[in-house]
Structures are given as structure tokens and as C-alpha cells.
Motif scaffolding. Structure first.
Motif, PDB file in Angstrom:
ATOM      1  N   ASN A  47       0.415  -0.713  -7.815  1.00 31.88           N
ATOM      2  CA  ASN A  47      -0.890  -0.730  -8.466  1.00 31.88           C
ATOM      3  C   ASN A  47      -0.706  -0.545  -9.968  1.00 31.88           C
ATOM      4  O   ASN A  47      -0.164   0.466 -10.420  1.00 31.88           O
TER       5      ASN A  47
ATOM      6  N   LYS B  52      -2.259   2.594 -11.812  1.00 29.02           N
ATOM      7  CA  LYS B  52      -1.731   3.924 -11.515  1.00 29.02           C
ATOM      8  C   LYS B  52      -0.256   4.079 -11.867  1.00 29.02           C
ATOM      9  O   LYS B  52       0.371   5.067 -11.472  1.00 29.02           O
TER      10      LYS B  52
ATOM     11  N   GLU C 137       3.710   5.234  -8.947  1.00 35.07           N
ATOM     12  CA  GLU C 137       2.254   5.343  -8.882  1.00 35.07           C
ATOM     13  C   GLU C 137       1.864   6.813  -8.972  1.00 35.07           C
ATOM     14  O   GLU C 137       2.277   7.623  -8.162  1.00 35.07           O
TER      15      GLU C 137
END
Length: 228
Positions: free
Chosen positions: A143, A146, A188
């Protein structure tokens, strides 16, 4: 003397003279009939036998579809991505200052710090962080919002160039210019908004309110003497 097209092409001449009744391609009905006859005689192709649907011995005679096993499904999902620069001419002590500046920061915040830094190697570190972010999102499916620079460290490289350093009274010395490289690990973690909300909640828990009912908590930073 005139020649026909079949006489000019040897393949056409063989078809006309030797095998006059041959056809170029069989129909679908003939191919299916040939496969059925080969299956009855036990001369079916090994690939056709492997791909043929199997039937159980029950009354329903259900067809079982062949499942395709894909390589890589059993591997766990990656949680981090490591990337590094190449060896370039800079002291490891100078490069370690930039590593401390970006360690523990979100990836976008670290790139912003390198963009406005006055260090000469900041542009190279900024490009390395941008490339590491793109690779982590593209290849590791992490992601992007993040991503955090969880680790950053510097290692020494080979000592490439040597240079004469003139000194007084006709003496000289040899200056060896070393090289180094920076490694980062992206993981993350918490975003900037999540960290701000966590800090705000922590500070609110520490506040002692001045209400009518005195709370059983010590006063923070009490004065040593009277203030007047």
C-alpha cells in the motif's frame, strides 16, 4: 510452351499425379469420428487421455474438472521491500546524516526532506527513494499510502581513487577517496494522520482537568517556592 501452375509447383504435381484423391484438411465430423474410433480401440493419444474428464462410478456420473495449480500461490504475501543505491564517491559519515534524517519517516515525507535538503547527495537519495516506492507498489503490491522507511543504514564501498596531496618542504601525501552506499527497507506502517491522532489521544490522556471535584492525581511540574 505453356506450363500450368501444377507443373511449376512440385507439391501440386505430386498431389495430382501420385495422390489424386487427397484432401488438404479434414472436417470436424471426421476428426471427431477418428478420435472416437481410437478411444474404442485403446489407441488414444496420451495428451487427450490426460485432459479427458473423469467420471465417478455413481448413478449421477458427475464430471470432474481438472484443476490448474499455479506456481506461487503458497508463498506468503511480502511485507517489506529492500532497496539500495550504487556505490558513489561520498564519505560514509556524511551519508549517514541523511540516513538518520529519513529513518522512521513516511516515504512521501522522506522524499520531501531530501527535496529541500542542502546536501549534495540528497538528490541521489531522493531518486532512490522514489524508485524504491514504485518497485514496492508494482512488484510487492504494498500500500503506497502506508509505506514507511523502517530502516536506513550506510555501508562502505571500495576505495577507488588515490590523489597526491602536496605539503610543505617538498613533501606530499596520498589522499584516498572512499565510496559508500545507502540501504533502505520500506514497510507498511502508520500514516502521518494516524500518528497525529495517536499523539493527540496520548496528550489528552495526560491532561488533569481543574474541575469542582479534585482528582486523585499529582500536579504536574509543581513550583518549588511561592510565585510572588
Amino acid at each position: 510452351m505453356l506450363y500450368s501452375a501444377s507443373s511449376m509447383n512440385p507439391l501440386n504435381w505430386i498431389k495430382e499425379k501420385l495422390v489424386p484423391g487427397i484432401r488438404d484438411r479434414q472436417t470436424k465430423e471426421e476428426v471427431q469420428a477418428g478420435k472416437q474410433q481410437a478411444a474404442e480401440e485403446g489407441k488414444r493419444n496420451i495428451f487427450e487421455a490426460a485432459s479427458a474428464p473423469q467420471q465417478d462410478g455413481g448413478d449421477g456420473a458427475k464430471k470432474v474438472k481438472a484443476t490448474r495449480v499455479r506456481i506461487g500461490w503458497g508463498k506468503p504475501r511480502p511485507t517489506e521491500h529492500k532497496y539500495s543505491t550504487s556505490n558513489f564517491k561520498i564519505s560514509h559519515r556524511k551519508l549517514n546524516l541523511l540516513g538518520r534524517q529519513i529513518s522512521g519517516k513516511p516515504i512521501d515525507y522522506a522524499i520531501l526532506q531530501m527535496q529541500f535538503s542542502e546536501k549534495r547527495a540528497s538528490s541521489r537519495i531522493m531518486n532512490m527513494l522514489a524508485t524504491a516506492r514504485d518497485h514496492a507498489v508494482r512488484y510487492k503490491k504494498l500500500n503506497e499510502t502506508k509505506l514507511v522507511v523502517s530502516e536506513a543504514w550506510v555501508t562502505k564501498g571500495p576505495k577507488r581513487s588515490k590523489k597526491l596531496e602536496p605539503r610543505g618542504r617538498g613533501h606530499y601525501g596520498i589522499r584516498i577517496r572512499g565510496s559508500s552506499r545507502m540501504h533502505v527497507v520500506l514497510e507498511e506502517g502508520k500514516t502521518i494522520e494516524e500518528k497525529k491522532a495517536q499523539d493527540r489521544a496520548r496528550k489528552l490522556r495526560r491532561i488533569v482537568s481543574a474541575h469542582h471535584v479534585r482528582e486523585d492525581k499529582p500536579i504536574r511540574n509543581p513550583p518549588s517556592t511561592w510565585t510572588w
